[in-house]
Design a protein around this motif. Structure first.
Motif, PDB file in Angstrom:
ATOM      1  N   LEU A 343      44.642 -33.487 -19.913  1.00 46.49           N
ATOM      2  CA  LEU A 343      44.357 -31.804 -19.516  1.00 46.49           C
ATOM      3  C   LEU A 343      43.428 -31.796 -18.453  1.00 46.49           C
ATOM      4  CD1 LEU A 343      44.120 -30.189 -23.021  1.00 46.49           C
ATOM      5  CD2 LEU A 343      46.099 -30.700 -21.720  1.00 46.49           C
ATOM      6  N   LEU A 344      42.447 -32.886 -18.555  1.00 46.89           N
ATOM      7  CA  LEU A 344      41.393 -32.808 -17.192  1.00 46.89           C
ATOM      8  C   LEU A 344      41.462 -34.608 -17.108  1.00 46.89           C
ATOM      9  CD1 LEU A 344      39.586 -31.809 -15.173  1.00 46.89           C
ATOM     10  CD2 LEU A 344      37.754 -32.187 -16.959  1.00 46.89           C
ATOM     11  N   GLU A 345      42.071 -35.161 -15.792  1.00 45.92           N
ATOM     12  CA  GLU A 345      41.919 -36.408 -15.806  1.00 45.92           C
ATOM     13  C   GLU A 345      40.404 -37.189 -15.660  1.00 45.92           C
ATOM     14  OE1 GLU A 345      43.505 -39.926 -12.657  1.00 45.92           O
ATOM     15  OE2 GLU A 345      44.277 -37.815 -12.470  1.00 45.92           O
ATOM     16  N   LYS A 346      39.869 -36.524 -14.725  1.00 45.83           N
ATOM     17  CA  LYS A 346      38.297 -36.854 -14.651  1.00 45.83           C
ATOM     18  C   LYS A 346      37.757 -35.795 -13.822  1.00 45.83           C
ATOM     19  CE  LYS A 346      37.484 -40.649 -11.906  1.00 45.83           C
ATOM     20  NZ  LYS A 346      37.253 -41.961 -11.506  1.00 45.83           N
ATOM     21  N   ARG A 347      36.446 -35.809 -14.081  1.00 43.36           N
ATOM     22  CA  ARG A 347      35.290 -34.991 -13.502  1.00 43.36           C
ATOM     23  C   ARG A 347      34.112 -35.419 -13.483  1.00 43.36           C
ATOM     24  NH1 ARG A 347      35.390 -28.786 -14.303  1.00 43.36           N
ATOM     25  NH2 ARG A 347      37.343 -28.923 -13.197  1.00 43.36           N
ATOM     26  N   LYS A 348      33.306 -35.817 -12.327  1.00 36.68           N
ATOM     27  CA  LYS A 348      32.058 -36.351 -12.255  1.00 36.68           C
ATOM     28  C   LYS A 348      31.055 -35.177 -12.020  1.00 36.68           C
ATOM     29  CE  LYS A 348      28.947 -40.163 -10.571  1.00 36.68           C
ATOM     30  NZ  LYS A 348      28.759 -40.345 -12.043  1.00 36.68           N
ATOM     31  N   SER A 349      30.335 -35.092 -12.802  1.00 34.68           N
ATOM     32  CA  SER A 349      29.101 -34.154 -12.728  1.00 34.68           C
ATOM     33  C   SER A 349      27.704 -34.657 -12.894  1.00 34.68           C
ATOM     34  CB  SER A 349      29.170 -32.872 -13.694  1.00 34.68           C
ATOM     35  OG  SER A 349      28.047 -31.952 -13.490  1.00 34.68           O
ATOM     36  N   GLY A 350      26.984 -35.121 -11.769  1.00 36.01           N
ATOM     37  CA  GLY A 350      25.689 -35.796 -12.040  1.00 36.01           C
ATOM     38  C   GLY A 350      25.861 -37.209 -12.489  1.00 36.01           C
ATOM     39  N   ASN A 351      25.247 -37.160 -13.858  1.00 40.30           N
ATOM     40  CA  ASN A 351      25.254 -38.553 -14.352  1.00 40.30           C
ATOM     41  C   ASN A 351      26.579 -38.650 -15.485  1.00 40.30           C
ATOM     42  OD1 ASN A 351      22.651 -40.001 -13.585  1.00 40.30           O
ATOM     43  ND2 ASN A 351      21.835 -38.115 -14.267  1.00 40.30           N
ATOM     44  N   VAL A 352      27.193 -37.580 -15.392  1.00 34.69           N
ATOM     45  CA  VAL A 352      28.281 -37.601 -16.516  1.00 34.69           C
ATOM     46  C   VAL A 352      29.793 -37.629 -15.962  1.00 34.69           C
ATOM     47  CG1 VAL A 352      29.187 -36.375 -18.395  1.00 34.69           C
ATOM     48  CG2 VAL A 352      26.817 -36.370 -18.059  1.00 34.69           C
ATOM     49  N   THR A 353      30.582 -38.315 -16.236  1.00 32.12           N
ATOM     50  CA  THR A 353      32.024 -37.960 -16.278  1.00 32.12           C
ATOM     51  C   THR A 353      32.794 -37.757 -17.504  1.00 32.12           C
ATOM     52  OG1 THR A 353      31.741 -39.899 -14.513  1.00 32.12           O
ATOM     53  CG2 THR A 353      34.068 -39.363 -15.431  1.00 32.12           C
ATOM     54  N   ILE A 354      33.474 -36.704 -17.381  1.00 29.20           N
ATOM     55  CA  ILE A 354      34.523 -36.240 -18.443  1.00 29.20           C
ATOM     56  C   ILE A 354      35.848 -36.189 -18.169  1.00 29.20           C
ATOM     57  CG2 ILE A 354      33.986 -33.650 -17.689  1.00 29.20           C
ATOM     58  CD1 ILE A 354      33.852 -32.870 -20.750  1.00 29.20           C
ATOM     59  N   SER A 355      36.575 -36.661 -19.213  1.00 28.80           N
ATOM     60  CA  SER A 355      37.835 -36.316 -19.188  1.00 28.80           C
ATOM     61  C   SER A 355      38.336 -35.653 -20.418  1.00 28.80           C
ATOM     62  CB  SER A 355      38.786 -37.683 -19.030  1.00 28.80           C
ATOM     63  OG  SER A 355      38.551 -38.391 -17.824  1.00 28.80           O
ATOM     64  N   VAL A 356      39.583 -34.937 -20.397  1.00 27.38           N
ATOM     65  CA  VAL A 356      40.000 -34.032 -21.461  1.00 27.38           C
ATOM     66  C   VAL A 356      41.375 -34.371 -21.729  1.00 27.38           C
ATOM     67  CG1 VAL A 356      40.369 -31.941 -22.814  1.00 27.38           C
ATOM     68  CG2 VAL A 356      38.237 -32.396 -21.175  1.00 27.38           C
TER      69      VAL A 356
END
Length: 369
Positions: A343-356
């Motif tokens: 639903l979300l491949e990859k998003r980097k924000s500061g020190n964190v990368t998130i995928s959903v």
């Protein structure tokens, strides 16, 4: 009190029945009047009391999830009336008659599990279960238990009573299922004609109905809330997996903010998160563990070899140099969810990368989930 249930008896026959039940029904502490002591109570862990059973019931209410009481129904009702609080808090209360012929569900039949406890006790002692909850008698949807076996969480409970009334009174009810397990109808008969399943909120809003059961991991907009929850209950199935990668020592607050922001932008509810997934190098990451503990999310971890088996559209040589995996959040999310895309491949924000990713489940009929 290490066991979930307490059995209480005050008569000779009740003690005999309760001792037999305790021997064959796991998770039960036994209480009875000391005048019926046989000398083996300490060895078996049975507990004696003096005086009126009414004096010990308040403590038992707080200590156990279910009470099995071998006393007359009327007496039990009078004794528990002053200590009742709320259907979300009160334990299950089951009454057994002095001959062991009937097991009666008295309190917290659904949320507290008294109906199921009644069936189990009745089977254990060869008695007849007595359950009067309308949805059980009619074999229809129990609104306050809907999806519980799958782990669904009720987000809006305010209208549960009128919605339950609509279900048992055979008014027009829509089940809006946009996500979650579909095997919730377990009776050996067709779904009643007054209950209609819709694959989306919009489909339901174009229908005529008196009450709604809404199952979705999506945040509803204002129009949908007004139309569906005026007399509806909202359920959050556990359908989302968060793949997380982060630098060592990343604070919990930064990880949490990244998660909350990503879910809000996707229009998804954090209450539908089933678990978090990451690389095994992060299994002791304090900030990540703190966030999981706060939201009661389990943490799934995978080795670099396991993560590298997942094809990625954008593998990272930099991530590989540090972790041995060409990606962390993206493959971890897919592996844990059993999904083929994000639903979300990859998003980097500061020190964190998130995928959903959404958990792979059989899709509701006619729905693109």
């Amino acid at each position: 009190m290490s066991k979930p249930f307490a059995t209480v008896a005050i008569t000779k026959h009740g003690v005999e029945l309760s001792r037999g039940l305790a021997e064959h029904f796991p998770g039960t502490d036994l209480y009875y009047m000391s005048k019926f002591a046989r000398g083996d109570e300490q060895e078996k862990g049975y507990r004696m009391f003096e005086g009126s059973v009414k004096l010990i019931l308040p403590d038992l209410f707080k200590a156990y999830s279910g009470l099995i009481i071998f006393i007359s129904l009327g007496a039990v009702v009078r004794m528990i009336a002053p200590i009742l609080e709320d259907k979300k808090k009160d334990p299950a209360v089951v009454v057994v008659d002095d001959r062991g012929e009937h097991v009666i569900s008295v309190l917290s039949g659904h949320l507290g599990g008294a109906n199921e406890l009644t069936r189990q006790v009745a089977e254990a002692i060869g008695a007849r279960p007595v359950i009067t909850t309308a949805s059980d008698v009619q074999q229809t949807i129990p609104v306050d238990l809907f999806g519980r076996s799958f782990g669904w969480e009720i987000e809006s409970f305010d209208r549960a009573t009128p919605v339950s009334a609509s279900v048992v009174n055979e008014e027009r009810v829509v089940v809006v299922q946009e996500a979650g397990e579909t095997g919730w109808w377990t009776y050996d008969k067709p779904l009643p004609p007054h209950i209609r399943v819709c694959a989306s909120a919009r489909e339901a809003m174009n229908a005529e109905f008196d009450a709604a059961l809404v199952v979705t991991d999506r945040l509803l907009d204002g129009d949908e809330e007004a139309a569906l929850l005026a007399n509806g209950v909202l359920y959050r199935p556990k359908t989302l997996v968060l793949g997380i990668g982060c630098n060592r020592g990343t604070p919990a607050e930064e990880i949490e903010e990244t998660i909350v922001t990503a879910l809000a932008e996707l229009g998804l509810s954090w209450k539908s998160v089933r678990n978090v997934a990451t690389i095994d190098l992060k299994k002791d990451e304090e900030g990540l563990l703190a966030v999981c503990a706060k939201y009661r999310w389990k943490l799934a971890v995978y080795t670099p070899d396991e993560l590298n088996r997942v094809p990625l559209r954008n593998p990272s040589d930099t991530v590989y140099r540090y972790t041995g995996a060409y990606g962390v959040s993206e493959p971890a999310a897919l592996l844990s969810a059993g999904a083929s895309d994000w639903l979300l491949e990859k998003r980097k924000s500061g020190n964190v990368t998130i995928s959903v990713a959404r958990v792979s489940l059989p899709a509701p009929e006619g729905a693109a989930v």
